[in-house]
Design a protein around this motif. Structure first.
Motif, mmCIF file in Angstrom:
data_model
loop_
_atom_site.group_PDB
_atom_site.id
_atom_site.type_symbol
_atom_site.label_atom_id
_atom_site.label_comp_id
_atom_site.label_asym_id
_atom_site.label_seq_id
_atom_site.Cartn_x
_atom_site.Cartn_y
_atom_site.Cartn_z
ATOM 1 N N THR A 1 2.512 2.632 -2.348
ATOM 2 C CA THR A 1 2.559 3.316 -3.726
ATOM 3 C C THR A 1 1.198 4.253 -3.494
ATOM 4 O O THR A 1 1.098 5.036 -4.632
ATOM 5 C CB THR A 1 2.506 2.361 -4.747
ATOM 6 O OG1 THR A 1 1.216 1.519 -4.607
ATOM 7 C CG2 THR A 1 3.773 1.712 -4.788
ATOM 8 N N ALA A 2 0.340 4.135 -2.605
ATOM 9 C CA ALA A 2 -0.822 4.867 -2.690
ATOM 10 C C ALA A 2 -0.566 6.212 -2.403
ATOM 11 O O ALA A 2 -1.214 7.298 -2.868
ATOM 12 C CB ALA A 2 -1.879 4.598 -1.711
ATOM 13 N N GLY B 1 1.052 -1.087 0.006
ATOM 14 C CA GLY B 1 -0.061 -0.170 0.009
ATOM 15 C C GLY B 1 0.893 1.264 -0.100
ATOM 16 O O GLY B 1 0.163 2.520 0.057
#
Length: 104
Positions: free
Chosen positions: A80-81, A78
């Motif tokens: 890269t969110a 997560g």
């Protein structure tokens, strides 16, 4: 904010009350050509992320162009969110730098 553009130098921010943040550490410097740093900017530090930021300078007829690349590695699912927010913050900072340098 200050930047010591030599290997081992860093990009840091002073905070009120005597505090501070080291955002990036300089790992490579070629005056007039490039600057490479490693580390996590601001809130990325608390997210187990790390990155490499490279600024490349190229002299031209109308002045010097600057290319910024910040490659971030997520060590958890997560991570890269955050990429869109980081891209937006960097774009805003580059725009402010251009304005401060007298460019539009």
């Amino acid at each position: 904010m200050t930047l010591d553009p030599r290997p081992g130098g860093c990009f840091r921010e002073r905070l009120p009350g005597g505090g501070g943040v080291e955002h990036l550490r300089v790992v490579s410097a070629a005056p007039g050509t490039s600057l490479r740093t490693t580390g996590a900017l601001g809130p990325l530090q608390g997210e187990a992320l790390t990155g490499v930021m490279t600024l490349t300078l190229k002299a031209g007829g109308a002045g010097t162009s600057v290319t910024l690349r910040y490659a971030v590695a997520a060590r958890r699912t997560g991570g890269t969110a955050l990429a869109p927010a980081v891209d937006a913050a960097l774009a805003e900072q580059v725009a402010r730098l251009k304005t401060a340098a007298g460019h539009r």
